[in-house]
Design an enzyme around this catalytic site. Structure first.
Site, short mmCIF file in Angstrom:
data_model
loop_
_atom_site.label_atom_id
_atom_site.label_comp_id
_atom_site.label_asym_id
_atom_site.label_seq_id
_atom_site.Cartn_x
_atom_site.Cartn_y
_atom_site.Cartn_z
N LYS A 194 47.82 37.15 53.27
CA LYS A 194 46.59 36.47 53.64
C LYS A 194 46.86 34.97 53.69
O LYS A 194 47.25 34.37 52.69
CB LYS A 194 45.50 36.77 52.62
CG LYS A 194 44.20 36.05 52.89
CD LYS A 194 43.11 36.51 51.96
CE LYS A 194 41.85 35.72 52.17
NZ LYS A 194 40.77 36.16 51.28
N LYS A 247 46.22 39.20 57.56
CA LYS A 247 44.97 38.52 57.86
C LYS A 247 45.23 37.02 58.00
O LYS A 247 45.95 36.47 57.16
CB LYS A 247 44.01 38.79 56.70
CG LYS A 247 42.70 38.09 56.78
CD LYS A 247 41.92 38.36 55.54
CE LYS A 247 40.69 37.51 55.58
NZ LYS A 247 40.01 37.47 54.32
C1 PBG Z 1 37.33 36.54 50.09
C2 PBG Z 1 37.52 36.82 51.53
C3 PBG Z 1 37.49 35.94 52.62
C4 PBG Z 1 37.59 36.74 53.77
C5 PBG Z 1 37.71 38.05 53.35
N1 PBG Z 1 37.68 38.08 51.97
C6 PBG Z 1 37.31 34.47 52.68
C7 PBG Z 1 38.33 33.56 52.18
O1 PBG Z 1 39.38 33.94 51.69
O2 PBG Z 1 38.03 32.37 52.24
C8 PBG Z 1 37.55 36.25 55.18
C9 PBG Z 1 37.02 37.23 56.17
C10 PBG Z 1 36.65 36.67 57.49
O3 PBG Z 1 36.82 35.47 57.78
O4 PBG Z 1 36.14 37.44 58.30
N2 PBG Z 1 38.36 35.83 49.50
#
Ligand code: PBG
Length: 327
Positions: A194, A247
């Site tokens: 991520k 992601k």
């Molecule tokens: C929680 C999380 C996030 C997303 C999914 N889980 C936000 C982040 O990490 O700031 C993003 C999902 C999206 O942008 O659709 N940590």
């Protein structure tokens, strides 16, 4: 002209084109993210994500009926609590928003497969994904609250948990705690790779989870790196992750492809809020054909290796598959 190879031969007509198609898409592999909010009578528009809403549990059936009708079979739940504090204690409350939503959904729509996002940022007053120590997130302290949160989701009936915090060792700790409590068969889909991404902007509006200070770069990955992605995935595999996730989606397909080649676990791709918002905004301005863009980008994500796709367009994609536009 004396040409032996003519690739155009196999592009003649839609029957032949779909016969030789290399990528097959099925609604079975789509996962639809849903925002549930504490309170009642809420169906609140998310302004940066036209077409997406925050739902209270007493209204969410309206959406879930459409999900089931569309042929999408799994959902990914995000909670928006009423109460936030330093340690994010609503995240693991027995009657927390996600826990209540899971109980409701598993009763009202038992055919839906329910995955829960496990993270602290929606629950902490400072918006970071864990327990703070000074201005930094304390990795090992955070593992304990993540594991408690995951366990509370599974106790409420969640079919799978998806930790998205990017702390080191969280898959191992969550696996341990689930196993100790008898949930040996509950899979973990890890947000293994991520990146610290501006593509999450609209999500942070939606989930009210923007960090109050600083950024997430000390735990989420640097977009410059791809070997580090292999390391993250490797560690998650060793720690017991059942599904690996990359992601964001669109701009990170090289990373997805690499993971797909190197690992034998299924690989999921999360096409995130900013990707959704860009397509919506461009379509609303009349600059692009929305349906065609949704179809093409989904196809490309599967072609790059996604076994599963998490997307706010899940219901639209399912519809286009049914109509034979893609698949
Ligand atoms: C929680 C999380 C996030 C997303 C999914 N889980 C936000 C982040 O990490 O700031 C993003 C999902 C999206 O942008 O659709 N940590």
């Amino acid at each position: 002209m004396d040409l032996i190879n003519r690739p155009r031969r196999l592009r003649n007509g839609s029957v032949l084109r779909s016969m030789v198609r290399e990528t097959r898409i099925s609604a079975d592999t789509l996962i639809y993210p849903i925002f549930v909010q504490e309170g009642s009578d809420i169906k609140e528009k998310i302004s940066s994500m036209p077409g997406q809403y925050r739902w209270s549990i007493d209204r969410v059936d309206e959406l879930l009926e459409r999900v089931v009708e569309s042929g999408v079979k799994s959902i990914l739940l995000f909670g928006i609590p009423e109460h936030k504090d330093e340690i994010g204690s609503s995240a693991w409350a027995e009657n927390g928003i996600v826990q209540q939503a899971v109980r409701h959904i598993k009763e009202a729509f038992p055919q839906l497969y329910v995955i829960t996002d496990v993270c602290m940022c929606e629950y902490t007053s400072h918006g970071h994904c864990g327990i703070l120590c000074g201005n930094d997130v304390d990795n090992d302290k955070t593992l304990e609250v993540l594991a408690k949160t995951a366990l509370s989701h599974v106790r409420a009936g969640a079919d799978m948990v998806a930790p998205s915090d990017m702390m080191d060792g969280r898959v191992r700790r969550i696996r341990q705690v689930l196993d100790e409590n008898g949930f040996v068969n509950t899979p973990i889909m890890s947000y293994s790779v991520k990146y610290a991404s501006a593509f999450y902007g609209p999500f942070r509006d939606a989930a009210d989870s923007a960090p109050a200070f600083g950024d997430r770069k000390s735990y989420q990955m640097d977009p410059h790196n791809s070997r580090e992605a292999i390391l993250e995935a490797q560690l998650d595999v060793q720690e017991g992750a059942d599904i690996l996730m990359v992601k964001p989606g669109m701009a990170y397909l090289d990373v997805l492809k690499e993971l797909k080649e190197r690992f034998n676990q299924p690989v999921a791709l999360y096409s995130v809020s900013g990707e959704y918002a860009m397509i919506k905004a461009a379509a609303q301005s009349g600059y692009v054909d929305e349906a065609a863009l949704i179809c093409e980008s989904a196809v490309c994500m599967y072609r790059a290796g996604a076994d599963m796709l998490i997307t706010y367009f899940a219901m639209e994609i399912a519809k286009y598959i049914k109509e034979g536009r893609i698949g």
